[in-house]
Design a protein around this motif. Sequence first.
Motif, PDB file in Angstrom:
ATOM      1  N   LEU A 119       0.825  -1.210   0.000  1.00 32.02           N
ATOM      2  CA  LEU A 119       0.000   0.000   0.000  1.00 32.02           C
ATOM      3  C   LEU A 119       0.858   1.259   0.000  1.00 32.02           C
ATOM      4  O   LEU A 119       0.410   2.319  -0.440  1.00 32.02           O
ATOM      5  N   LEU A 120       2.106   1.149   0.475  1.00 35.54           N
ATOM      6  CA  LEU A 120       2.990   2.315   0.482  1.00 35.54           C
ATOM      7  C   LEU A 120       3.452   2.672  -0.921  1.00 35.54           C
ATOM      8  O   LEU A 120       3.439   3.850  -1.309  1.00 35.54           O
ATOM      9  N   ILE A 121       3.871   1.675  -1.689  1.00 31.95           N
ATOM     10  CA  ILE A 121       4.428   1.936  -3.019  1.00 31.95           C
ATOM     11  C   ILE A 121       3.380   1.816  -4.125  1.00 31.95           C
ATOM     12  O   ILE A 121       3.714   1.996  -5.296  1.00 31.95           O
ATOM     13  N   LYS A 122       2.133   1.527  -3.774  1.00 30.34           N
ATOM     14  CA  LYS A 122       1.098   1.393  -4.798  1.00 30.34           C
ATOM     15  C   LYS A 122       0.933   2.648  -5.644  1.00 30.34           C
ATOM     16  O   LYS A 122       0.766   2.552  -6.869  1.00 30.34           O
ATOM     17  N   PRO A 123       0.977   3.868  -5.077  1.00 26.40           N
ATOM     18  CA  PRO A 123       0.799   5.064  -5.929  1.00 26.40           C
ATOM     19  C   PRO A 123       1.899   5.257  -6.969  1.00 26.40           C
ATOM     20  O   PRO A 123       1.693   5.967  -7.951  1.00 26.40           O
ATOM     21  N   ILE A 124       3.076   4.654  -6.797  1.00 20.94           N
ATOM     22  CA  ILE A 124       4.184   4.870  -7.740  1.00 20.94           C
ATOM     23  C   ILE A 124       4.538   3.594  -8.490  1.00 20.94           C
ATOM     24  O   ILE A 124       5.633   3.500  -9.061  1.00 20.94           O
ATOM     25  N   LEU A 125       3.630   2.609  -8.516  1.00 16.18           N
ATOM     26  CA  LEU A 125       3.924   1.366  -9.234  1.00 16.18           C
ATOM     27  C   LEU A 125       4.085   1.612 -10.725  1.00 16.18           C
ATOM     28  O   LEU A 125       4.838   0.908 -11.404  1.00 16.18           O
ATOM     29  N   GLY A 126       3.371   2.612 -11.251  1.00 15.67           N
ATOM     30  CA  GLY A 126       3.484   2.912 -12.677  1.00 15.67           C
ATOM     31  C   GLY A 126       4.881   3.367 -13.075  1.00 15.67           C
ATOM     32  O   GLY A 126       5.269   3.247 -14.240  1.00 15.67           O
ATOM     33  N   LYS A 127       5.641   3.884 -12.122  1.00 15.55           N
ATOM     34  CA  LYS A 127       7.007   4.341 -12.423  1.00 15.55           C
ATOM     35  C   LYS A 127       8.038   3.232 -12.264  1.00 15.55           C
ATOM     36  O   LYS A 127       9.194   3.419 -12.629  1.00 15.55           O
ATOM     37  N   LEU A 128       7.619   2.096 -11.690  1.00 13.26           N
ATOM     38  CA  LEU A 128       8.553   0.999 -11.454  1.00 13.26           C
ATOM     39  C   LEU A 128       8.583   0.061 -12.650  1.00 13.26           C
ATOM     40  O   LEU A 128       8.116  -1.077 -12.603  1.00 13.26           O
ATOM     41  N   SER A 129       9.106   0.528 -13.730  1.00 15.28           N
ATOM     42  CA  SER A 129       9.318  -0.309 -14.903  1.00 15.28           C
ATOM     43  C   SER A 129      10.801  -0.309 -15.224  1.00 15.28           C
ATOM     44  O   SER A 129      11.498   0.678 -15.006  1.00 15.28           O
ATOM     45  N   ALA A 130      11.276  -1.451 -15.725  1.00 20.60           N
ATOM     46  CA  ALA A 130      12.707  -1.580 -16.004  1.00 20.60           C
ATOM     47  C   ALA A 130      13.173  -0.555 -17.027  1.00 20.60           C
ATOM     48  O   ALA A 130      14.249   0.032 -16.912  1.00 20.60           O
ATOM     49  N   GLN A 131      12.335  -0.305 -18.048  1.00 23.49           N
ATOM     50  CA  GLN A 131      12.713   0.645 -19.088  1.00 23.49           C
ATOM     51  C   GLN A 131      12.850   2.044 -18.515  1.00 23.49           C
ATOM     52  O   GLN A 131      13.807   2.766 -18.802  1.00 23.49           O
TER      53      GLN A 131
END
Length: 391
Positions: free
Chosen positions: A265-277
């Motif tokens: 729940l802490l990192i859910k708002p920034i999951l879209g930025k967690l991509s390898a590319q």
Amino acid sequence: MAEVLSQNEIEALLSAMTTVEDDEEVNPVIEERMARSNGPSAPQTRSTEGKVLLPLRKRRRAAAGMAMQDSLLRFGGGPLSYEPYDFRRPDKLSKEHLRSLQLLHESFANYFSSSLATYLRAQVQLEVVSVEQVPYDEYMRSISASLLYILNVTPLSGQAIFEMDYGILFSMIDRLLGGTGAAGKILRDLTDIEKMLAENIVHYALNDLRNSWEGINPLQFDVASVESSSQFVQIVPGNDTVVLILMEIRMGDYQGAISICLPYLLIKPILGKLSAQRWFISANKKKEPMYGAQLAQRLNSTRVPCIARLGTASLTMGALNDLKVGSVIPIKMPLNEDGSQREGHIATVDLVVGNRTKFRGRTGLRGRNLAVQIDEIVTPEAELISNKEAN
């Protein structure tokens, strides 16, 4: 199923899922099978033509069952391919998210190992062992003897945990206090001095963790509280999913474990930025203006040794031993680049910065202090003239 349905089978399913009012023709195969399986007690609806029409819910179920049977007969009825899934431990992060988190914390491991090596004056290696998602209560049960720092993560809403094994922590403290780091497994509370030293170590870790996250999303990690027992730490419910980053740290012959717990729940708002590319793009992105200002600021406050060298002289150990008050030491003055004596500049000195001559000037007084007035700037290619000896 190994293959998809054919177009005819899809059309048969769609035709079977229409409402009774829209049906112009009734599939006799479906009606016969359903009438035979449900018996006379099943609810039926008769049309004006005397045909048996079943309710819509049962017609859909029957059509799906027949499509499954026809597919099994068509493709040989072999074992269906499936993937095991534990509903008690649902995976909320994709493999790409976990891979990005692993790359990010490998960067943190490199930063932190360098900081610790400088701070402890010892060789330190930090390696990411695993990055996985587990229930929070399972992570708490795995902690036995560790010091836990509960962190506030700004601007995100929630807390994280930075955990360090007691064994390696006391080894670092022993190293800071002048020992070899052979503290061993000590199970006791920290003293006031040990708490301050541990806070300094964690301070380096949080700074490096912030630098690692800067390319993805700027985060600020602040210590909210410190606990020595996992029983008193409850940042999320026990069945919530957390990301566990487990690292192994080695300092000489001693090793231990460090872990970071990030709730989903802490990192859910920034999951879209967690991509390898995106991680690679941010890692390779140049930030020259920011780094240039930081380097200039640090260079302006850097202290370097500066020596005013009047000349050089070579003495034997016997002559050096015979020196006393009033003795005169002949010295060789700086020469011109062609080797000739510089006339009119008896008091010329070389200003040596580091191990290179950067300026030349003359000695004098400024108030009550000795001073050197710079007369010439030496180019980097110039030789150390004051170290030349006359033939």
